[in-house]
Enzyme design. Structure first.
Site, mmCIF file in Angstrom:
data_model
loop_
_atom_site.group_PDB
_atom_site.id
_atom_site.type_symbol
_atom_site.label_atom_id
_atom_site.label_comp_id
_atom_site.label_asym_id
_atom_site.label_seq_id
_atom_site.Cartn_x
_atom_site.Cartn_y
_atom_site.Cartn_z
ATOM 1 N N ARG A 236 28.260 1.033 30.854
ATOM 2 C CA ARG A 236 28.656 2.170 31.696
ATOM 3 C C ARG A 236 30.165 2.277 31.910
ATOM 4 O O ARG A 236 30.929 1.457 31.453
ATOM 5 C CB ARG A 236 27.959 2.049 33.059
ATOM 6 C CG ARG A 236 28.204 0.750 33.786
ATOM 7 C CD ARG A 236 27.486 0.791 35.137
ATOM 8 N NE ARG A 236 27.580 -0.464 35.847
ATOM 9 C CZ ARG A 236 26.688 -1.435 35.795
ATOM 10 N NH1 ARG A 236 25.586 -1.308 35.061
ATOM 11 N NH2 ARG A 236 26.856 -2.554 36.491
ATOM 12 N N ASP A 237 30.509 3.337 32.669
ATOM 13 C CA ASP A 237 31.870 3.571 33.176
ATOM 14 C C ASP A 237 32.853 3.929 32.070
ATOM 15 O O ASP A 237 33.871 3.236 31.869
ATOM 16 C CB ASP A 237 32.385 2.354 33.980
ATOM 17 C CG ASP A 237 31.389 1.908 35.038
ATOM 18 O OD1 ASP A 237 30.592 2.754 35.475
ATOM 19 O OD2 ASP A 237 31.409 0.717 35.418
ATOM 20 N N SER B 154 29.948 6.096 37.427
ATOM 21 C CA SER B 154 31.395 6.262 37.285
ATOM 22 C C SER B 154 31.849 6.765 35.927
ATOM 23 O O SER B 154 31.175 6.569 34.910
ATOM 24 C CB SER B 154 32.088 4.938 37.600
ATOM 25 O OG SER B 154 32.028 4.745 38.981
ATOM 26 N N GLU C 213 32.803 -4.164 34.702
ATOM 27 C CA GLU C 213 32.624 -2.743 35.007
ATOM 28 C C GLU C 213 33.985 -2.044 35.020
ATOM 29 O O GLU C 213 35.033 -2.666 35.165
ATOM 30 C CB GLU C 213 31.984 -2.581 36.392
ATOM 31 C CG GLU C 213 30.682 -3.348 36.549
ATOM 32 C CD GLU C 213 30.014 -3.096 37.894
ATOM 33 O OE1 GLU C 213 28.953 -2.466 37.900
ATOM 34 O OE2 GLU C 213 30.552 -3.519 38.929
ATOM 35 N N TRP D 181 28.041 7.525 52.377
ATOM 36 C CA TRP D 181 28.488 6.436 51.493
ATOM 37 C C TRP D 181 29.464 6.933 50.447
ATOM 38 O O TRP D 181 29.260 7.997 49.847
ATOM 39 C CB TRP D 181 27.272 5.853 50.776
ATOM 40 C CG TRP D 181 27.609 4.930 49.647
ATOM 41 C CD1 TRP D 181 27.916 5.295 48.361
ATOM 42 C CD2 TRP D 181 27.705 3.510 49.689
ATOM 43 N NE1 TRP D 181 28.189 4.171 47.606
ATOM 44 C CE2 TRP D 181 28.068 3.061 48.402
ATOM 45 C CE3 TRP D 181 27.518 2.559 50.703
ATOM 46 C CZ2 TRP D 181 28.243 1.717 48.090
ATOM 47 C CZ3 TRP D 181 27.688 1.218 50.381
ATOM 48 C CH2 TRP D 181 28.045 0.812 49.091
ATOM 49 N N MET D 182 30.525 6.166 50.186
ATOM 50 C CA MET D 182 31.331 6.377 48.983
ATOM 51 C C MET D 182 31.620 5.030 48.340
ATOM 52 O O MET D 182 31.710 4.009 49.016
ATOM 53 C CB MET D 182 32.643 7.111 49.273
ATOM 54 C CG MET D 182 33.627 6.423 50.188
ATOM 55 S SD MET D 182 35.369 6.622 49.707
ATOM 56 C CE MET D 182 35.590 5.175 48.645
ATOM 57 N N ASN D 183 31.749 5.054 46.986
ATOM 58 C CA ASN D 183 32.292 3.870 46.330
ATOM 59 C C ASN D 183 33.350 4.271 45.317
ATOM 60 O O ASN D 183 34.353 4.880 45.721
ATOM 61 C CB ASN D 183 31.222 2.896 45.831
ATOM 62 C CG ASN D 183 30.159 3.427 44.917
ATOM 63 O OD1 ASN D 183 29.436 4.347 45.268
ATOM 64 N ND2 ASN D 183 30.009 2.867 43.737
ATOM 65 N N ASP D 184 33.203 3.993 44.051
ATOM 66 C CA ASP D 184 34.329 4.050 43.103
ATOM 67 C C ASP D 184 35.067 5.395 43.051
ATOM 68 O O ASP D 184 34.429 6.453 43.046
ATOM 69 C CB ASP D 184 33.837 3.819 41.666
ATOM 70 C CG ASP D 184 32.817 2.722 41.537
ATOM 71 O OD1 ASP D 184 32.585 2.003 42.512
ATOM 72 O OD2 ASP D 184 32.244 2.608 40.453
ATOM 73 N N GLN E 4 32.285 8.265 43.765
ATOM 74 C CA GLN E 4 30.856 7.987 43.877
ATOM 75 C C GLN E 4 30.429 8.260 45.321
ATOM 76 O O GLN E 4 30.991 7.678 46.263
ATOM 77 C CB GLN E 4 30.584 6.527 43.506
ATOM 78 C CG GLN E 4 30.937 6.179 42.072
ATOM 79 C CD GLN E 4 29.847 6.604 41.115
ATOM 80 O OE1 GLN E 4 28.816 5.953 41.001
ATOM 81 N NE2 GLN E 4 30.059 7.720 40.423
HETATM 82 N N1 DQQ Z 1 29.665 1.612 40.594
HETATM 83 C C1 DQQ Z 1 29.064 2.640 39.824
HETATM 84 C C2 DQQ Z 1 28.940 2.101 38.442
HETATM 85 C C3 DQQ Z 1 29.978 1.062 38.412
HETATM 86 C C4 DQQ Z 1 29.904 0.469 39.769
HETATM 87 C C5 DQQ Z 1 27.751 2.983 40.461
HETATM 88 C C6 DQQ Z 1 31.129 -0.272 40.187
HETATM 89 O O1 DQQ Z 1 29.142 3.091 37.471
HETATM 90 O O2 DQQ Z 1 29.763 0.132 37.376
HETATM 91 O O3 DQQ Z 1 27.957 3.581 41.733
HETATM 92 O O4 DQQ Z 1 31.261 -0.317 41.574
#
Ligand code: DQQ
Length: 469
Positions: free
Chosen positions: A139-140, A81, A200, A17-20, A36
């Site tokens: 966050r972020d 993030s 976010e 898995w990957m995200n931000d 992420q």
């Molecule tokens: N993804 C992160 C958070 C952010 C969100 C968690 C946005 O820090 O707010 O994986 O996709």
């Protein structure tokens, strides 16, 4: 990996898995991309920071994981993030540790390969007047230097009221003073579009006197509404927006982060989510991909232009070029051009009266295909996905596209297996996902709904596979 839907020239980790995108920064001749990442599978959980570097924005080298949750530590449930800055020559990260959500600083002394976490969070609770309303969501961190201070933005929410971006200031990066909300949404406002309940991943960009605030908006944690921006001014710590727009249409592009390159360009990547049932991604062993690197610029009308960086022309291989094609309703698939990784540049005649566009990943009978459709009467671009598989998304995407008098329609389209990114006239960027059921659904075509349309020029390039050369 044999999954035919896996992109070949977009950035993504080897598996899982990957995200931000996180911590984007140029340092000693390399672009660093953190992201992420869940090393334990193709699902969101145990979030680490993956890491890769590039010297040209096209080819990437995977590096060891950069941040790992510390057992019993302030980020034991995830390293969420954040961003990277250079403080007096020292690479420094800010990110959100979970749970509860706290803001953490880390520094590196080995050129950003490994990171030492500051032992305590630099922000451990939300501001007192926000805490009761944020539901634990804060966050972020996005950090920048201005007027001899450090500033930080955090994404948050005010229950029942809307998303909010919080502004902080510091002189030493360790002690942060909360100033006020930089901008707050209003859940009751539906125009020009609804901005959700939680904001976010804020980014603040500077274009001379003007600023752009980019945020990603949620309806609920499972219902992400995409990335939007406001442009306006930032004076005496107050942000006054005068434009509100969607950044990328299509609802798969989320949590973008923007890097200021040494040459002054703002370069952005966003997370492209999947558009198929989660169990299909689990079976495939990967989930999530980065968008192309996209350059942002401010247009005179206060909107942002989103365009692929010129470096991407290094991907081009075989070219097919056509001038002055006459398209009628009988025209369809192009003969002898088949594939699943293309760049297409097309200019149509001006003053179009009839619907027309480009066909991607079509089966020979056309029952399965994606179409980029310009609808002149409605002044919009539609992306239509035909696919008989009930486990993949097939809803249409619609983006307003107003052409000036005699302005020809110009489309630039990048296709990479399941990824489609469309750029129209420096006005619209649209990103989506498609999952044709058959690998033979790989035909390209052009069409006009009724009447005749002229394509003044069409270029198609086959693009390289950056991972298997
Ligand atoms: N993804 C992160 C958070 C952010 C969100 C968690 C946005 O820090 O707010 O994986 O996709």
């Amino acid at each position: 990996m044999t999954d035919p839907h896996r992109p070949q020239y977009h950035f993504l980790p080897p598996a899982n898995w990957m995200n931000d995108p996180n911590g984007l920064i140029q340092w000693k001749g390399q672009y660093h991309m953190y992201y992420q990442y869940n090393p334990n599978g193709a699902f969101h959980g145990t979030i680490h920071w993956g890491h890769a570097v590039s010297t040209d924005l096209v080819y990437w080298q995977h590096l060891p994981i950069a941040l790992t949750p510390t057992p019993d530590g302030m980020d034991e449930d995830g390293c969420w993030s954040g961003c990277a800055i250079i403080n007096n020559g020292i690479p420094t990260l800010f990110y959100t540790g979970v749970h509860p959500q706290v803001q953490i600083m880390a520094t590196s002394s080995d050129d950003m390969l490994t990171w030492q976490k500051h032992p305590q969070p630099v922000i451990s609770t939300p501001p007192p007047n926000i805490e009761a309303h944020a539901g634990g969501h804060i966050r972020d961190p996005f950090v920048w230097r201005e007027n001899n201070h450090w500033y930080m933005l955090l994404g948050s929410k005010i229950e029942g009221s809307g998303g909010v971006v919080l502004l902080y200031r510091s002189d030493d990066l360790l002690n942060w003073e909360y100033i006020h909300p930089l901008l707050a949404g209003d859940v009751r406002k539906k125009e020009p579009f609804w901005t959700g309940t939680m904001w976010e991943c804020p980014n603040l960009l500077t274009f001379g006197e003007k600023r752009a605030l980019i945020i990603s908006i949620q309806a609920t944690p499972n219902d992400l509404l995409g990335a939007i921006y406001f442009t306006g001014t930032f004076e005496a710590d107050q942000f006054s927006p005068d434009v509100q727009e969607r950044l990328v249409y299509g609802n798969y592009f989320y949590a973008p982060q923007v890097m200021r390159a040494e040459d002054g360009r703002y370069i952005m990547w966003g997370w492209l989510r999947e558009g198929r049932s989660p169990h299909l991604a689990l079976d495939a062993g990967w989930d999530g991909v980065m968008s192309l690197p996209l350059e942002l610029s401010l247009l005179p009308n206060g909107k942002l232009a989103v365009e692929p960086v010129p470096e991407l022309s290094a991907l081009r291989q075989e070219n097919y070029h056509f001038d002055d094609l006459q398209i009628t309703p009988a025209t369809g698939l192009l003969e002898n051009i088949q594939g699943d990784a293309f760049e297409i540049q097309v200019q149509f005649q001006s003053d179009l009266q009839t619907e027309c566009g480009i066909i991607l990943r079509s089966s020979s009978d056309g029952r399965e295909q994606a179409r980029v459709i310009y609808q002149p009467q409605q002044h919009r671009l539609v992306l239509e996905r035909l696919n008989p598989n009930p486990e993949v998304h097939t809803d249409n995407h619609i983006a307003p596209l107003f052409l000036e008098n005699h302005e020809p329609l110009t489309l630039r389209i990048f296709l990479d297996h399941s990824v489609v990114e469309v750029f129209a006239n420096r006005k619209i960027c649209l990103a989506t996902r498609i999952y044709p059921s058959h690998e033979s659904s790989n035909h390209l075509g052009v069409f006009a709904e009724d009447g005749m349309v002229k394509i003044t020029s069409l270029d198609i390039w086959k693009l390289k596979d950056i991972w298997h050369e």
